[in-house]
Design a protein around this motif. Structure first.
Motif, mmCIF file in Angstrom:
data_model
loop_
_atom_site.group_PDB
_atom_site.id
_atom_site.type_symbol
_atom_site.label_atom_id
_atom_site.label_comp_id
_atom_site.label_asym_id
_atom_site.label_seq_id
_atom_site.Cartn_x
_atom_site.Cartn_y
_atom_site.Cartn_z
ATOM 1 N N PRO A 52 0.828 -1.218 0.000
ATOM 2 C CA PRO A 52 0.000 0.000 0.000
ATOM 3 C C PRO A 52 0.852 1.254 0.000
ATOM 4 C CG PRO A 52 0.009 -1.051 2.160
ATOM 5 C CD PRO A 52 0.669 -2.011 1.224
ATOM 6 N N GLY A 53 0.446 2.202 -0.810
ATOM 7 C CA GLY A 53 1.182 3.449 -0.917
ATOM 8 C C GLY A 53 2.309 3.405 -1.925
ATOM 9 N N LEU A 54 2.888 2.231 -2.120
ATOM 10 C CA LEU A 54 3.960 2.075 -3.108
ATOM 11 C C LEU A 54 3.386 1.716 -4.471
ATOM 12 C CD1 LEU A 54 7.040 1.923 -3.699
ATOM 13 C CD2 LEU A 54 6.885 -0.525 -3.183
ATOM 14 N N VAL A 55 2.413 0.802 -4.488
ATOM 15 C CA VAL A 55 1.753 0.376 -5.726
ATOM 16 C C VAL A 55 0.312 0.869 -5.691
ATOM 17 C CG1 VAL A 55 1.035 -1.578 -7.143
ATOM 18 C CG2 VAL A 55 3.219 -1.669 -5.898
ATOM 19 N N GLN A 56 -0.068 1.611 -6.705
ATOM 20 C CA GLN A 56 -1.436 2.098 -6.845
ATOM 21 C C GLN A 56 -1.905 1.809 -8.266
ATOM 22 O OE1 GLN A 56 -1.898 6.233 -5.263
ATOM 23 N NE2 GLN A 56 0.253 6.018 -4.665
ATOM 24 N N GLY A 75 6.028 3.649 -7.000
ATOM 25 C CA GLY A 75 7.005 4.606 -6.512
ATOM 26 C C GLY A 75 6.364 5.753 -5.765
ATOM 27 N N ARG A 76 7.217 6.567 -5.135
ATOM 28 C CA ARG A 76 6.767 7.688 -4.309
ATOM 29 C C ARG A 76 7.322 9.028 -4.791
ATOM 30 N NH1 ARG A 76 4.693 5.684 0.420
ATOM 31 N NH2 ARG A 76 5.178 3.526 0.953
ATOM 32 N N GLY A 77 8.132 9.010 -5.853
ATOM 33 C CA GLY A 77 8.789 10.230 -6.294
ATOM 34 C C GLY A 77 7.899 11.141 -7.100
ATOM 35 N N ASP A 78 8.330 12.397 -7.244
ATOM 36 C CA ASP A 78 7.569 13.342 -8.065
ATOM 37 C C ASP A 78 8.038 13.354 -9.504
ATOM 38 O OD1 ASP A 78 9.971 14.484 -7.199
ATOM 39 O OD2 ASP A 78 9.196 16.533 -7.289
ATOM 40 N N ALA A 79 9.223 12.831 -9.787
ATOM 41 C CA ALA A 79 9.626 12.607 -11.176
ATOM 42 C C ALA A 79 8.833 11.429 -11.724
ATOM 43 C CB ALA A 79 11.116 12.314 -11.256
ATOM 44 N N MET A 101 8.512 -6.419 -13.491
ATOM 45 C CA MET A 101 9.152 -5.218 -12.957
ATOM 46 C C MET A 101 8.420 -4.735 -11.705
ATOM 47 S SD MET A 101 10.145 -2.839 -16.237
ATOM 48 C CE MET A 101 11.486 -3.290 -17.347
ATOM 49 N N ILE A 102 7.112 -4.608 -11.795
ATOM 50 C CA ILE A 102 6.342 -4.133 -10.649
ATOM 51 C C ILE A 102 6.539 -5.053 -9.458
ATOM 52 C CG2 ILE A 102 4.027 -3.591 -9.791
ATOM 53 C CD1 ILE A 102 3.249 -3.055 -12.773
ATOM 54 N N ASP A 103 6.490 -6.341 -9.687
ATOM 55 C CA ASP A 103 6.619 -7.333 -8.630
ATOM 56 C C ASP A 103 8.009 -7.304 -7.992
ATOM 57 O OD1 ASP A 103 5.797 -9.529 -7.043
ATOM 58 O OD2 ASP A 103 6.654 -10.942 -8.471
ATOM 59 N N GLN A 104 9.036 -7.430 -8.799
ATOM 60 C CA GLN A 104 10.389 -7.523 -8.245
ATOM 61 C C GLN A 104 10.890 -6.192 -7.693
ATOM 62 O OE1 GLN A 104 13.510 -9.840 -9.686
ATOM 63 N NE2 GLN A 104 12.237 -11.374 -10.690
ATOM 64 N N TYR A 105 10.574 -5.094 -8.360
ATOM 65 C CA TYR A 105 11.001 -3.797 -7.826
ATOM 66 C C TYR A 105 10.332 -3.535 -6.472
ATOM 67 C CZ TYR A 105 12.728 -2.627 -12.582
ATOM 68 O OH TYR A 105 13.384 -2.609 -13.785
ATOM 69 N N SER A 106 9.069 -3.902 -6.336
ATOM 70 C CA SER A 106 8.365 -3.712 -5.062
ATOM 71 C C SER A 106 9.005 -4.537 -3.956
ATOM 72 C CB SER A 106 6.887 -4.100 -5.206
ATOM 73 O OG SER A 106 6.224 -3.287 -6.134
ATOM 74 N N GLU A 107 9.323 -5.781 -4.272
ATOM 75 C CA GLU A 107 9.951 -6.648 -3.275
ATOM 76 C C GLU A 107 11.307 -6.094 -2.842
ATOM 77 O OE1 GLU A 107 11.135 -11.364 -2.646
ATOM 78 O OE2 GLU A 107 10.626 -10.621 -4.649
ATOM 79 N N LYS A 108 12.107 -5.642 -3.801
ATOM 80 C CA LYS A 108 13.408 -5.076 -3.471
ATOM 81 C C LYS A 108 13.263 -3.798 -2.644
ATOM 82 C CE LYS A 108 16.082 -8.017 -5.682
ATOM 83 N NZ LYS A 108 17.007 -8.925 -4.940
ATOM 84 N N TYR A 109 12.225 -3.027 -2.910
ATOM 85 C CA TYR A 109 11.977 -1.804 -2.149
ATOM 86 C C TYR A 109 11.776 -2.132 -0.675
ATOM 87 C CZ TYR A 109 9.818 2.647 -0.794
ATOM 88 O OH TYR A 109 9.526 3.842 -0.172
ATOM 89 N N ALA A 121 14.948 1.123 -3.514
ATOM 90 C CA ALA A 121 14.203 2.070 -2.678
ATOM 91 C C ALA A 121 14.600 3.507 -3.002
ATOM 92 C CB ALA A 121 14.435 1.766 -1.206
ATOM 93 N N HIS A 122 15.870 3.738 -3.217
ATOM 94 C CA HIS A 122 16.317 5.089 -3.573
ATOM 95 C C HIS A 122 15.701 5.533 -4.892
ATOM 96 C CE1 HIS A 122 18.980 8.569 -3.783
ATOM 97 N NE2 HIS A 122 19.219 8.250 -5.044
ATOM 98 N N VAL A 123 15.680 4.635 -5.868
ATOM 99 C CA VAL A 123 15.106 4.966 -7.172
ATOM 100 C C VAL A 123 13.628 5.316 -7.029
ATOM 101 C CG1 VAL A 123 14.575 4.126 -9.491
ATOM 102 C CG2 VAL A 123 16.761 3.532 -8.418
ATOM 103 N N LEU A 124 12.877 4.466 -6.312
ATOM 104 C CA LEU A 124 11.424 4.631 -6.244
ATOM 105 C C LEU A 124 10.986 5.680 -5.235
ATOM 106 C CD1 LEU A 124 10.235 0.926 -6.593
ATOM 107 C CD2 LEU A 124 10.430 2.682 -8.369
ATOM 108 N N ASN A 125 11.881 6.140 -4.389
ATOM 109 C CA ASN A 125 11.561 7.274 -3.531
ATOM 110 C C ASN A 125 11.713 8.599 -4.270
ATOM 111 O OD1 ASN A 125 10.791 5.957 -1.175
ATOM 112 N ND2 ASN A 125 12.889 5.790 -0.423
ATOM 113 N N ASN A 126 12.418 8.573 -5.389
ATOM 114 C CA ASN A 126 12.624 9.788 -6.177
ATOM 115 C C ASN A 126 11.804 9.821 -7.462
ATOM 116 O OD1 ASN A 126 14.849 11.425 -4.798
ATOM 117 N ND2 ASN A 126 15.731 9.383 -4.824
ATOM 118 N N THR A 127 11.422 8.653 -7.955
ATOM 119 C CA THR A 127 10.717 8.555 -9.234
ATOM 120 C C THR A 127 9.503 7.655 -9.099
ATOM 121 O OG1 THR A 127 12.877 8.677 -10.330
ATOM 122 C CG2 THR A 127 10.990 8.064 -11.700
ATOM 123 N N SER A 128 8.436 8.001 -9.759
ATOM 124 C CA SER A 128 7.280 7.124 -9.887
ATOM 125 C C SER A 128 7.234 6.588 -11.319
ATOM 126 C CB SER A 128 5.977 7.864 -9.572
ATOM 127 O OG SER A 128 5.913 8.195 -8.191
#
Length: 398
Positions: A52-56, A75-79, A101-109, A121-128
């Motif tokens: 929740p909050g990461l995947v919408q 992701g959570r980023g504004d880019a 991608m959605i599955d594995q990137y979320s797990e790594k996050y 996590a760094h990537v997805l905190n800066n970019t959506s």
């Protein structure tokens, strides 16, 4: 951080706190199968529930046969960057790629892990990363399941558009016989090799953006305003990065394209001096937004049918890093578009938060409470503030 913001964050993150628990990490997508619309829909909803909050997700509308055209935000980023897949029915293995991608990137996050050297996590905190995992759900379903997935009243016309055959394994169009990647208004009038009537491939339609699917994709693109886009297709293991358009020629970033080519092993196709392309999503995006757009043609050519599932692992290994790299590049481009600031502001009343500096991106039930906050950037009449939810924007009414 002020007490009001702490209380707001604590309340808002009740359902998100589980994401810090590494035991929550798991794989929810099985890409090594004929990946159907129904499986994708179930997986999208599961991923949003587990992260929740990461995947919408949201529906961009329904196809003529009632299937949702899903968009997923990761992701959570504004880019922002935007990837789409399965414009063409028989190319549905591209859906497998982006869902993985959605599955594995979320797990790594959740695990604060790395993938090929990148801290996810760094990537997805800066970019959506926005995904349209299956642009053409009717066409994919027809190619995979045939007439049984459609009402009997539609069978005769589907067979007619398929040249009289009941075997739909070669099907490429949507269920109205229109090629969705010939539906975008970028030299649409000049498309050659056009079928004269609705057909299993190559019919561009009566007008650009005639189809529900193409309209949905362009509407999301305008809303998301991405720094770059990538359209996943098959086949040939080649990469397109350019679109020439008369005196308004604009080429996607060749440097970025060269890097992605080296990363994936896909051959970078040089600019087309014959101006024979057009009508594709990449073409339209480059022409309209003047930003890099790419088309990745995955897998070796398998003839007029879908690439075999056996090729998935190889294509995933070629693409998993590229998806993150494009997100990182998108963040760099976005930071160049906004104005850095070092400023402190005091809010005297509660104000809504926005994911982007645009009133259309207001976050549901999310606000900043009265207090003093540090502003790190501006864009138009918006200020950016770093929060525990990631970089968020507030409207500057002063």
């Amino acid at each position: 951080m002020k007490k009001g913001l702490i209380l707001f964050i604590a309340l808002m993150l009740v359902g998100i706190s589980a994401m810090s628990d590494k035991t929550q990490a798991a794989s929810y997508v099985n890409p090594n199968q004929t990946y159907t619309y129904e499986t994708m829909t179930s997986n999208i909803k599961t991923l949003a529930q587990k992260y929740p909050g990461l995947v919408q997700y949201r529906s961009l509308g329904k196809t003529p046969y009632g299937r949702d055209i899903w968009a997923v935000k990761l992701g959570r980023g504004d880019a922002t960057v935007l990837y789409n897949a399965s414009h063409h029915a028989r190319e549905w293995i591209t859906t497998n790629i982006v869902m993985e991608m959605i599955d594995q990137y979320s797990e790594k996050y959740v695990l604060n892990g790395t993938m090929d050297g990148y801290n996810v996590a760094h990537v997805l905190n800066n970019t959506s990363i926005w995904f349209i995992p299956m642009t053409n759900p009717d066409g994919v379903t027809l190619q995979q399941k045939g007439l049984s997935a459609f009402p009997a009243s539609a069978h005769a016309n589907l067979i007619k558009m398929n040249g009289g055959s009941k075997d739909f394994k070669r099907w490429k169009s949507n269920a109205q016989g229109i090629d969705l990647n010939r539906q975008y208004p970028a030299r649409w009038d000049e498309i050659d090799n056009n079928a004269k009537a609705p057909y299993y491939k190559d019919y561009k339609g009566k007008a650009p953006l005639q189809t529900t699917e193409a309209k949905a994709v362009t509407a999301l693109t305008y809303l998301v305003d991405p720094e770059l886009t990538n359209s996943y297709h098959t086949a040939g293991r080649i990469l397109y990065y350019h679109f020439n358009y008369g005196s308004n020629t604009y080429e996607g970033d060749k440097t970025l394209g060269s890097t992605l080519s080296a990363m994936t092993g896909y051959r970078l196709i040089p600019p087309d001096t014959n101006l024979s392309s057009g009508g594709g999503y990449k073409d339209w995006f480059i022409q309209t937004f003047k930003r890099p757009g790419f088309t990745f043609e995955l897998a070796p050519y398998a003839g007029e049918t879908n690439p075999p599932i056996s090729i998935f692992s190889e294509e995933w290994n070629r693409n998993k890093k590229a998806g993150l790299y494009m997100a990182i590049d998108g963040d760099k481009r976005w930071e160049k578009r906004i104005t850095p600031l070092t400023k402190t502001i005091t809010l005297t009343q509660k104000v809504p938060l926005h994911d982007r500096p645009n009133t259309k991106h207001k976050m549901a039930a999310a606000s900043l409470y009265p207090g003093t906050y540090k502003v790190n950037a501006s864009y138009g009449n918006f200020y950016r503030i770093q929060t525990i939810l990631g970089p968020k924007w507030i409207l500057n009414k002063s």
